[in-house]
Design an enzyme around this catalytic site. Structure first.
Site, PDB file in Angstrom:
ATOM      1  N   LYS A 213      37.138  38.104  35.422  1.00  0.00           N
ATOM      2  CA  LYS A 213      37.484  38.901  36.760  1.00  0.00           C
ATOM      3  C   LYS A 213      36.707  40.300  36.884  1.00  0.00           C
ATOM      4  CE  LYS A 213      38.601  34.818  38.447  1.00  0.00           C
ATOM      5  NZ  LYS A 213      38.729  33.990  37.275  1.00  0.00           N
TER       6      LYS A 213
ATOM      7  N   ASP B 193      39.262  37.200  42.668  1.00  0.00           N
ATOM      8  CA  ASP B 193      38.059  36.721  42.398  1.00  0.00           C
ATOM      9  C   ASP B 193      37.198  37.732  41.533  1.00  0.00           C
ATOM     10  OD1 ASP B 193      38.197  34.179  43.773  1.00  0.00           O
ATOM     11  OD2 ASP B 193      38.197  35.233  45.541  1.00  0.00           O
TER      12      ASP B 193
ATOM     13  N   GLU C  64      47.510  36.036  52.281  1.00  0.00           N
ATOM     14  CA  GLU C  64      47.741  36.732  50.913  1.00  0.00           C
ATOM     15  C   GLU C  64      47.620  38.412  51.249  1.00  0.00           C
ATOM     16  OE1 GLU C  64      45.253  33.886  47.753  1.00  0.00           O
ATOM     17  OE2 GLU C  64      44.264  35.384  48.806  1.00  0.00           O
TER      18      GLU C  64
ATOM     19  N   LYS D 216      39.052  39.068  47.283  1.00  0.00           N
ATOM     20  CA  LYS D 216      40.207  37.715  46.997  1.00  0.00           C
ATOM     21  C   LYS D 216      39.485  36.700  48.142  1.00  0.00           C
ATOM     22  CE  LYS D 216      44.342  38.438  46.831  1.00  0.00           C
ATOM     23  NZ  LYS D 216      44.381  37.014  46.005  1.00  0.00           N
TER      24      LYS D 216
ATOM     25  N   GLY E  81      46.220  35.922  42.415  1.00  0.00           N
ATOM     26  CA  GLY E  81      45.082  36.460  41.546  1.00  0.00           C
ATOM     27  C   GLY E  81      43.891  37.063  42.335  1.00  0.00           C
TER      28      GLY E  81
ATOM     29  N   GLY F 142      45.794  29.622  44.370  1.00  0.00           N
ATOM     30  CA  GLY F 142      44.699  29.703  43.490  1.00  0.00           C
ATOM     31  C   GLY F 142      45.080  29.060  42.237  1.00  0.00           C
ATOM     32  N   SER F 143      44.209  28.897  41.238  1.00  0.00           N
ATOM     33  CA  SER F 143      44.478  28.205  39.964  1.00  0.00           C
ATOM     34  C   SER F 143      45.180  28.989  38.966  1.00  0.00           C
ATOM     35  CB  SER F 143      43.330  28.055  39.455  1.00  0.00           C
ATOM     36  OG  SER F 143      42.300  29.053  39.096  1.00  0.00           O
ATOM     37  N   THR F 144      44.958  30.502  39.262  1.00  0.00           N
ATOM     38  CA  THR F 144      45.679  31.377  38.288  1.00  0.00           C
ATOM     39  C   THR F 144      47.058  31.534  38.812  1.00  0.00           C
ATOM     40  OG1 THR F 144      43.728  32.613  37.965  1.00  0.00           O
ATOM     41  CG2 THR F 144      45.539  33.596  37.257  1.00  0.00           C
TER      42      THR F 144
END
Length: 229
Positions: free
Chosen positions: A129, A92, A111, A102, A90, A35-37
């Site tokens: 979040k 959600d 994950e 997540k 990360g 993910g982006s984080t």
């Protein structure tokens, strides 16, 4: 819902990632989320590896593995590992009790395996979040294609509304060649019970409720780093 400033959100993600990477020690086996984080954390780890940090890693997705390898991080076969020293991923959504949703990126099964193997499972997030109750974000559910209708019907019986995930006009296919159902249960009063109920459904490979799998959440809010544990 308040508008989220993307520039500020990215700055918070990067700050949380940099704080989490400081927990990684020489010789660690590191679980890498998707993910982006988490991308911020992997890039920061890559910098530390180029400066001499010795680690090996397990990746939760093909794209994470490709990024890590490109930065000089040695990747191990996840299926060969009995434990992971530390993982960084990360979320959600999360609550102060460290319950998570997540799987927005579709890598929830791997994950969850990484989180289960981790002695120190660290979640990194920006301030958007954090929630009082999980459920504004739908729960991703990875399902075997042959069990799709059955699982959908069971989600309905539990009071949820499932929608097949579509990406670029086609069914979203996970790295494990499965489908994703995004299930809306509304705000969730008892995440542990819902997690247990979902675990009983045959054909459901994994769901995005992560209960009792997190050691700490490192959250960035503005210029502050806040740790929940």
């Amino acid at each position: 819902m308040a508008t989220i400033d993307k520039t500020q959100q990215d700055a918070e993600k990067q700050a949380a990632a940099m704080a989490a990477v400081k927990f990684v020690k020489n010789g660690d086996v590191v679980g890498l989320g998707t993910g982006s984080t988490t991308t911020f954390a992997i890039k920061e780890l890559g910098k530390r590896v180029s400066d001499g940090l010795k680690i090996t890693a397990a990746a939760s997705s093909i794209r994470t593995e490709e990024l890590a390898r490109s930065l000089g991080i040695e990747i191990l076969d996840l299926g060969s590992l009995s434990e992971i020293d530390i993982s960084i991923d990360g979320a959600d959504e999360f609550t102060e009790s460290l319950d998570l949703i997540k799987g927005g990126g579709g890598a929830l099964f791997r994950e969850k395996i990484i989180a289960s193997l981790s002695k120190n499972a660290i979640i990194i997030t920006d301030a958007s979040k954090k929630v009082k109750k999980l459920g504004a974000f739908t729960i991703p559910i990875e399902v075997l294609p042959l069990a799709y209708q059955y699982v959908s019907d069971q989600i309905d019986k539990l009071g949820g509304k499932g929608v097949l995930r579509i990406a670029a006009g086609e069914k979203f296919i996970t790295d494990n060649q499965n489908l994703i159902i995004d299930a809306d249960f509304g705000l969730i009063d008892d995440p542990a019970k819902l997690s247990s109920d979902l675990n009983q459904i045959n054909g459901l490979l994994a769901h995005g409720l992560f209960i009792n799998l997190t050691s700490k959440v490192v959250m960035s809010e503005g210029t502050d780093i806040i740790i929940f544990e």
